[in-house]
Design a protein around this motif. Structure first.
Motif, PDB file in Angstrom:
ATOM      1  N   HIS A  58      22.508   9.562  -8.593  1.00 32.94           N
ATOM      2  CA  HIS A  58      21.449   8.659  -9.048  1.00 32.94           C
ATOM      3  C   HIS A  58      20.165   9.103  -8.379  1.00 32.94           C
ATOM      4  CE1 HIS A  58      19.798   4.261  -9.420  1.00 32.94           C
ATOM      5  NE2 HIS A  58      19.322   5.051 -10.352  1.00 32.94           N
ATOM      6  N   VAL A  67      26.745   8.455  -6.088  1.00 36.29           N
ATOM      7  CA  VAL A  67      27.413   7.329  -6.738  1.00 36.29           C
ATOM      8  C   VAL A  67      28.908   7.446  -6.501  1.00 36.29           C
ATOM      9  CG1 VAL A  67      27.953   6.236  -8.949  1.00 36.29           C
ATOM     10  CG2 VAL A  67      25.656   7.138  -8.529  1.00 36.29           C
ATOM     11  N   HIS A  81      13.895   6.578 -12.626  1.00 35.86           N
ATOM     12  CA  HIS A  81      15.242   6.970 -12.220  1.00 35.86           C
ATOM     13  C   HIS A  81      16.030   7.529 -13.398  1.00 35.86           C
ATOM     14  CE1 HIS A  81      18.053   3.599 -13.678  1.00 35.86           C
ATOM     15  NE2 HIS A  81      16.908   3.397 -14.280  1.00 35.86           N
ATOM     16  N   TRP A  83      20.527   8.790 -14.257  1.00 35.24           N
ATOM     17  CA  TRP A  83      21.910   8.932 -13.774  1.00 35.24           C
ATOM     18  C   TRP A  83      22.508  10.243 -14.247  1.00 35.24           C
ATOM     19  CZ3 TRP A  83      23.275   4.761 -10.807  1.00 35.24           C
ATOM     20  CH2 TRP A  83      22.614   3.557 -11.034  1.00 35.24           C
ATOM     21  N   TYR A 124      19.888   0.986  -2.286  1.00 37.85           N
ATOM     22  CA  TYR A 124      21.340   0.966  -2.489  1.00 37.85           C
ATOM     23  C   TYR A 124      22.049   0.446  -1.240  1.00 37.85           C
ATOM     24  CZ  TYR A 124      22.034   4.793   0.750  1.00 37.85           C
ATOM     25  OH  TYR A 124      22.081   5.541   1.898  1.00 37.85           O
TER      26      TYR A 124
END
Length: 292
Positions: A58, A67, A81, A83, A124
């Protein structure tokens, strides 16, 4: 001038009665939005993602995070952002407007939660196995409630989201993240500073300007930023300028001189000098290296 795509809640499947909130099973969400999630983009809402399975990468504003099962990510409006997954992820995702939360809790602000204090705080947390199952139940109940048309479902969802944020905040603070020793007044001032920088950074580069806007001295403002972030006020302003410069250099095809002008630098040579001083690369070198 081309810009990075900004997504809003209305673009996603939702209940009409919950136009300021969205929830889904993560696997289904990614499948329905497979053309979006792997490309850099922004949101105009707050987002929380909880991973139960899968692995990958990420990237948030040019910082990369791993992740894995137990990962929880928090994004604030405006962050860029994308993924990249090596194994199919499973879990839950929800996002909402600021008004959705603060309407139900009029005496509380989203910024009270440490992961929403500041763009400088890590976006996170990684949960240990013993913490995963308790949070999983909350996320699952949010998702079930969202997809049912029951009385008071908006109120229940807001209450569940509040409980999720409270439990995650306790775990987040236990990781000894920034601000744990800062006073509420300092945190409020920092939040106000970041909002003011966000409004004026393209035209105003002086720490004195922001101190005047906040009705405090430049010296005291600098004391606050040093205490909370170990950074100067000028450093925070420059970081915000450079972040936007990186976003535009990499994620748009605009000319580098036009990007400099959009950030308040009419002299491209000076813009390039400032950029290289902080990143050790010219804008052109940064664009080429990142795209490779």
């Amino acid at each position: 001038m081309k810009t990075i795509p900004i997504l809003n809640i209305a673009q996603f499947e939702k209940e009409e009665s919950l136009s300021d909130f969205y929830s889904n099973d993560l696997k289904n969400h990614l499948l329905k939005n497979k053309e979006i999630f792997h490309r850099p983009h922004k949101h105009d809402f707050y987002l929380c993602v909880f991973f139960l399975k899968g692995c990958g990468l990420h990237e948030v504003d040019f910082n990369s995070y791993t992740v894995s099962p137990g990962s929880v990510f928090f994004l604030m409006p405006g962050q860029t952002h994308y993924w990249k997954f090596d194994k199919q992820p499973e879990g839950y995702i929800f996002f909402h407007s600021q008004d959705f939360y603060e309407f139900h809790f009029s005496n509380k602000k989203l910024q009270q939660f440490p992961f929403y204090y500041s763009y400088n705080n890590p976006p996170y947390i990684h949960l240990t196995v013993d913490k995963i199952y308790g949070l999983k139940a909350y996320f699952n109940e949010v998702n079930l409630e969202f997809h049912q048309n029951l009385p008071f479902n908006k109120q229940k969802i807001a209450s569940l989201v509040d409980l999720i944020y409270i439990d995650l905040s306790r775990l987040y603070v236990d990781k000894k993240t920034r601000y744990t020793s800062s006073t509420p007044i300092y945190l409020q001032t920092l939040s106000a500073l970041e909002a003011t920088i966000e409004e004026f950074y393209k035209t105003e580069k002086s720490a004195k300007f922001y101190a005047k806007k906040l009705n405090i001295t430049a010296k005291h403002l600098n004391r606050i930023t040093k205490t909370t972030l170990n950074k100067t006020t000028t450093g925070l302003i420059t970081e915000r300028i450079l972040l936007e410069a990186k976003r535009l250099i990499v994620h748009s095809d605009n000319s580098l001189s036009l990007i400099g002008q959009s950030l308040g630098y009419d002299d491209y040579a000076y813009f390039s000098k400032v950029f290289k001083l902080k990143t050790h690369k010219t804008p052109l070198e940064f664009r080429k290296e990142y795209r490779l």
